[in-house]
Write a protein that holds these residues in place. Structure first.
Motif: not given
Length: 458
Positions: A357-375
């Motif tokens: 589900e989109p909500q579950a996918l978004a929750a996994v993405a939000a917990a990423s340790p590297i996403a903020a580096r490339y945002a």
């Protein structure tokens, strides 16, 4: 796709990171445990898989689009290179050679090509009077060819591809991660909304593979790979590919094993992958092939001939009789010799066999340790700004330098990169031209030209 999912699960449990391009959107289920139903239970019982238990796996979601879910994946134009860029732009050999000269010029002049604006500015500069003079030592460029390339860049931008090129560039080392408990992280690039741009995302996958080859050290024969790269829908990679591009794929597929990277080409039929690339592959899982036409039957026979000889199976018949979850499997033994072909029933994945589900996918993405580096997009000083500065420095003080990287007009002709001279009355110029066209001098010249064309002496 489910076989790919099972392989990724086993590799992750063995501490091997994986990269998967998810074109249909159903690989995201790796991040959630399976929902056991009657079909899964019957399959588990049929194969005697007593240890089966639903399980989620560590996943890092990646995206190529601005506003997508996951860590942004970008490449600079310079690192993409002329061969891959020519594949994306669908250039012919002549246009590709001009693009290669442009990249060589940028390297020699230390002009960083970060995004498509830089590439367009560079091409427009090389098409100017100053640029053409500089390009003489490289062989020169034709205005019409540059115009075609620039128009194709504009077309690519209209498809939203400008989001894929820029800074900060994704560090391929971020694919080689493990969790605290030693499991390999599975990086999933979501491409479900990009099926109308197959050449672009398949070539981007090739850039990732080539970047891994260039950045990783030689490691020899490891007990387990550093990374396994799943090239889903691999037939899109080779569609309309020229010889140069195919040779580069073959080179990377042949040499990247020494860098500790395993590659799976995932496609429907072996004929989708060139023979030179197939010859570099050691492990094989072949699901059912159906023969409804004479052409289909030829593909089945050709596929069967590529399997190791076995006295236990008539491979041609087996290929058309395989059911759901069944496959013919062969691999290399420790000495590098192909093992006999075996008909196998695959076990079900322990993770979810559907899109999360989109909500579950978004929750996994939000917990990423590297996403903020490339945002956030960065805009470093690069070719566009440096060329504009050079152009301004070469003109009298206070004079406008005009647009450096202006797209071509609808007519397809390249616009001049120089600003018009100030103080010119273009209406007066037009009237003077009309007076000349009515003059006797113009008529005399015209008669002379017509006489020469007719073979006369006037």
């Amino acid at each position: 796709t489910k076989t790919l999912q099972v392989l990724a699960e086993q590799l992750s449990d063995a501490g091997v990171p994986c990269f998967i391009s998810d074109i249909k959107g159903d690989i995201s289920g790796l991040s959630a445990p399976a929902e056991v139903n009657e079909r899964i239970s019957s399959r588990v019982a049929a194969i005697g898989y007593a240890d089966y238990a639903p399980k989620a796996f560590p996943v890092e979601f990646l995206t190529l689009d601005r506003g997508g879910t996951g860590a942004r994946l970008r490449a600079t134009v310079s690192s993409f290179g002329p061969i891959l860029m020519a594949k994306v732009l669908d250039l012919n050999e002549t246009q590709q050679s001009v693009l290669a000269m442009a990249f060589k010029y940028a390297d020699d002049k230390r002009l960083p090509l970060v995004d498509l604006n830089d590439l367009r500015a560079l091409l427009n500069h090389l098409n100017s009077d100053t640029g053409k003079t500089e390009m003489v030592e490289y062989g020169g460029v034709a205005t019409a060819t540059v115009g075609v390339i620039v128009r194709k860049i504009v077309e690519l931008e209209q498809q939203g591809a400008d989001a894929f090129f820029g800074a900060p560039e994704f560090a391929v080392g971020d694919f080689l991660r493990q969790t605290d408990d030693g499991r390999g992280v599975i990086s999933i690039l979501e491409l479900a909304d990009m099926q109308d741009r197959p050449a672009l995302f398949s070539t981007f996958m090739m850039w990732l593979l080539a970047s891994l080859y260039e950045s990783l050290p030689e490691v020899g024969d490891l007990d387990r790979p550093k990374l396994v790269f799943f090239f889903d829908e691999a037939h899109l990679l080779f569609r309309d590919a020229n010889e140069t591009f195919t040779e580069q794929v073959e080179l990377v597929a042949r040499l990247i094993r020494s860098k500790g990277v395993g590659v799976f080409f995932v496609t429907h039929a072996p004929a989708d992958v060139p023979a030179t690339v197939l010859g570099q592959l050691g492990n094989r899982v072949q699901h059912a092939l159906r023969a409804f036409t004479p052409d289909d039957l030829k593909i089945v026979r050709a596929t069967a001939e590529t399997f190791p000889v076995t006295t236990f199976y008539e491979v041609t018949e087996e290929l058309t009789k395989l059911g759901i979850g069944e496959a013919l499997v062969t691999a290399l033994d420790p000495k590098g010799v192909p093992m006999p072909t075996v008909r196998t029933m695959m076990r079900p994945p322990r993770s979810l066999m559907a899109q999360v589900e989109p909500q579950a996918l978004a929750a996994v993405a939000a917990a990423s340790p590297i996403a903020a580096r490339y945002a956030t997009d960065e805009d470093p000083v690069s070719a566009k700004e440096m060329l504009a500065e050079r152009l301004a420095a070469g003109r009298p003080a206070g004079e406008s330098m005009g647009e450096v990287a202006e797209p071509p007009p609808p007519s397809g002709r390249m616009r001049s990169t120089r600003a018009p001279e100030r103080g010119v009355d273009w209406g007066e110029v037009a009237q003077e031209g009309a007076r000349f066209a009515r003059s006797g001098t113009f008529n005399t010249i015209l008669r002379s030209v017509l006489g020469i064309l007719r073979g006369g002496r006037r």
